[in-house]
Write an enzyme that holds these catalytic residues in place. Structure first.
Site, PDB file in Angstrom:
ATOM      1  N   SER A 146       0.845  -1.197   0.000  1.00 38.25           N
ATOM      2  CA  SER A 146       0.000   0.000   0.000  1.00 38.25           C
ATOM      3  C   SER A 146       0.878   1.243   0.000  1.00 38.25           C
ATOM      4  CB  SER A 146      -0.900   0.026   1.242  1.00 38.25           C
ATOM      5  OG  SER A 146      -1.467   1.317   1.392  1.00 38.25           O
ATOM      6  N   TYR A 159      -2.737  -1.474  10.035  1.00 40.36           N
ATOM      7  CA  TYR A 159      -2.819  -1.724   8.593  1.00 40.36           C
ATOM      8  C   TYR A 159      -1.503  -1.338   7.906  1.00 40.36           C
ATOM      9  CZ  TYR A 159      -4.230  -1.164   3.719  1.00 40.36           C
ATOM     10  OH  TYR A 159      -4.300  -1.256   2.349  1.00 40.36           O
ATOM     11  N   LYS A 163       1.204  -3.757   5.908  1.00 34.22           N
ATOM     12  CA  LYS A 163       1.569  -3.603   4.490  1.00 34.22           C
ATOM     13  C   LYS A 163       3.075  -3.380   4.323  1.00 34.22           C
ATOM     14  CE  LYS A 163      -2.388  -4.309   2.613  1.00 34.22           C
ATOM     15  NZ  LYS A 163      -2.565  -5.418   1.667  1.00 34.22           N
TER      16      LYS A 163
HETATM   17  N1  LIG Z   1      -8.455   0.649  -2.105  1.00 34.57           N
HETATM   18  C1  LIG Z   1      -7.341   1.259  -1.718  1.00 34.57           C
HETATM   19  O1  LIG Z   1      -7.288   2.489  -1.543  1.00 34.57           O
HETATM   20  C2  LIG Z   1      -6.085   0.458  -1.467  1.00 34.57           C
HETATM   21  C3  LIG Z   1      -4.872   1.136  -1.371  1.00 34.57           C
HETATM   22  C4  LIG Z   1      -3.707   0.419  -1.140  1.00 34.57           C
HETATM   23  C5  LIG Z   1      -3.764  -0.955  -1.020  1.00 34.57           C
HETATM   24  N2  LIG Z   1      -4.981  -1.591  -1.097  1.00 34.57           N
HETATM   25  C6  LIG Z   1      -4.969  -3.037  -0.961  1.00 34.57           C
HETATM   26  O2  LIG Z   1      -5.521  -3.618  -2.116  1.00 34.57           O
HETATM   27  C7  LIG Z   1      -6.174  -4.849  -1.782  1.00 34.57           C
HETATM   28  C8  LIG Z   1      -7.619  -4.820  -2.252  1.00 34.57           C
HETATM   29  O3  LIG Z   1      -8.263  -3.750  -1.605  1.00 34.57           O
HETATM   30  P1  LIG Z   1      -9.745  -3.285  -1.898  1.00 34.57           P
HETATM   31  O4  LIG Z   1      -9.729  -1.821  -1.886  1.00 34.57           O
HETATM   32  O5  LIG Z   1     -10.308  -4.012  -3.046  1.00 34.57           O
HETATM   33  O6  LIG Z   1     -10.439  -3.735  -0.522  1.00 34.57           O
HETATM   34  P2  LIG Z   1     -11.453  -4.916  -0.149  1.00 34.57           P
HETATM   35  O7  LIG Z   1     -11.508  -4.905   1.339  1.00 34.57           O
HETATM   36  O8  LIG Z   1     -12.706  -4.757  -0.900  1.00 34.57           O
HETATM   37  O9  LIG Z   1     -10.712  -6.211  -0.681  1.00 34.57           O
HETATM   38  C9  LIG Z   1     -10.163  -7.187   0.153  1.00 34.57           C
HETATM   39  C10 LIG Z   1     -10.795  -8.527  -0.158  1.00 34.57           C
HETATM   40  O10 LIG Z   1     -10.209  -9.504   0.715  1.00 34.57           O
HETATM   41  C11 LIG Z   1     -11.245 -10.334   1.210  1.00 34.57           C
HETATM   42  N3  LIG Z   1     -10.806 -10.930   2.465  1.00 34.57           N
HETATM   43  C12 LIG Z   1     -10.735 -10.347   3.689  1.00 34.57           C
HETATM   44  N4  LIG Z   1     -10.312 -11.228   4.607  1.00 34.57           N
HETATM   45  C13 LIG Z   1     -10.097 -12.399   3.954  1.00 34.57           C
HETATM   46  C14 LIG Z   1      -9.660 -13.689   4.364  1.00 34.57           C
HETATM   47  N5  LIG Z   1      -9.361 -13.951   5.656  1.00 34.57           N
HETATM   48  N6  LIG Z   1      -9.531 -14.657   3.431  1.00 34.57           N
HETATM   49  C15 LIG Z   1      -9.840 -14.409   2.128  1.00 34.57           C
HETATM   50  N7  LIG Z   1     -10.297 -13.227   1.696  1.00 34.57           N
HETATM   51  C16 LIG Z   1     -10.413 -12.221   2.587  1.00 34.57           C
HETATM   52  C17 LIG Z   1     -12.436  -9.412   1.354  1.00 34.57           C
HETATM   53  O11 LIG Z   1     -13.660 -10.120   1.437  1.00 34.57           O
HETATM   54  C18 LIG Z   1     -12.291  -8.567   0.087  1.00 34.57           C
HETATM   55  O12 LIG Z   1     -12.916  -9.214  -1.010  1.00 34.57           O
HETATM   56  C19 LIG Z   1      -6.013  -5.005  -0.277  1.00 34.57           C
HETATM   57  O13 LIG Z   1      -4.854  -5.763  -0.006  1.00 34.57           O
HETATM   58  C20 LIG Z   1      -5.805  -3.575   0.184  1.00 34.57           C
HETATM   59  O14 LIG Z   1      -5.117  -3.512   1.412  1.00 34.57           O
HETATM   60  C21 LIG Z   1      -6.130  -0.920  -1.331  1.00 34.57           C
END
Ligand SMILES: NC(=O)c1ccc[n+]([C@@H]2O[C@H](COP(=O)([O-])OP(=O)(O)OC[C@H]3O[C@@H](n4cnc5c(N)ncnc54)[C@H](O)[C@@H]3O)[C@@H](O)[C@H]2O)c1
Length: 253
Positions: A146, A159, A163
């Site tokens: 992240s 968090y 990351k």
């Molecule tokens: N959206 C942002 O701004 C952003 C920025 C930087 C990094 N990220 C990273 O990108 C990735 C996707 O993020 P997103 O925004 O789509 O969020 P999100 O929370 O919608 O996606 C995470 C997914 O992981 C699943 N999940 C959670 N716990 C789990 C488990 N124990 N086993 C299996 N699946 C599980 C959730 O159901 C969800 O589908 C994540 O790693 C997040 O940290 C997101």
């Protein structure tokens, strides 16, 4: 068709950016295992892919459970015969939300849970697929970090720490498995509008994040697919241990 014939597992592929990774892989010719703790969401994405003519299976998976991650790998091999790509995207983040509180208000239980899913989950999923990738003599692991690790994130210390751990893990595993022709890289997304039904507050937060970017528009899941397909494809075979920042030029580590 840069991923023709490849098999990819995307953890957390049922929602948000993970869903986009699944769709992008299929568009490039891959077959996908949608590994997701929300079994219904995994099925929805697999059905969406199949209705478009692609190949996918829903694999209900809890990345925090060793048995579940082993079953995830087994199901992918059973269905498609191999595993070429693992994307460690699942995290406690938006769909399963994290608190935005200071260090003294944060519960110890939540700290532990975030570490178990966001860090141990990556460790377990890698261990689950590595025997198959080693047998194949090639593999691609892509971990999701992240941009918050470069800026520091407001009130989400667990968090951000989780990351940052993913980046150290990526570098170390890359050194461990290079001899097997397995690459291990990370992507650091910036603040991305990934929510299916974003509230006005979330939209405002994402808009505010553009203030520190070179490209001043809100980042979407589609903005991540080019980097993801590249790291999953043969084009990146000599790149390993790296973290690619995809955030419109916000962090420049
Ligand atoms: N959206 C942002 O701004 C952003 C920025 C930087 C990094 N990220 C990273 O990108 C990735 C996707 O993020 P997103 O925004 O789509 O969020 P999100 O929370 O919608 O996606 C995470 C997914 O992981 C699943 N999940 C959670 N716990 C789990 C488990 N124990 N086993 C299996 N699946 C599980 C959730 O159901 C969800 O589908 C994540 O790693 C997040 O940290 C997101």
């Amino acid at each position: 068709m840069r991923l023709q014939g490849k098999v990819a597992i995307v953890t957390g592929g049922g929602h948000g950016i993970g869903r986009q990774y699944c769709l992008s892989f299929v568009r490039e010719g891959a077959k996908v295992g949608v590994a997701e703790v929300d079994a219904r969401a995994a099925q929805r994405v697999a059905d969406e892919i199949k209705s478009g003519g692609g190949e996918a299976i829903a694999v209900p998976t809890d990345v925090a459970s060793e048995a579940s991650t082993k079953e995830m790998a087994r199901r992918a091999v059973e269905a498609f015969g191999r595993i070429d790509v693992l994307v460690n995207n699942a995290a406690i983040f938006a769909t399963i939300p994290i608190s935005r509180v200071g260090i003294e208000e944060l519960s110890i239980e939540e700290w532990d849970r975030v570490m178990v899913v966001n860090v141990k989950g990556v460790f377990l999923c890698c261990r689950a697929v590595l025997p198959q990738m080693k047998r194949q003599g090639k593999g691609k692991i892509i971990n999701i970090a992240s941009g918050t690790i470069y800026h520091g994130g407001g009130g989400r210390i667990h968090y951000v720490a989780s990351k940052a751990a993913v980046v150290g893990f990526t570098r170390t595993l890359a050194r461990e498995v290079g001899d097997y022709n397995i690459t291990v890289n990370a992507i650091s997304p910036g603040s991305t509008l990934s929510e299916e039904n974003p509230t006005p507050e979330i939209i405002k937060m994402r808009e505010e994040a553009t203030g520190s970017s070179c490209i001043k528009r809100v980042q979407t899941p589609q903005d991540l697919q080019g980097a993801m397909v590249f790291l999953a494809s043969d084009e990146s075979d000599f790149i390993t241990g790296q973290t690619l920042v995809v955030d419109g030029g916000s962090a420049m580590p």
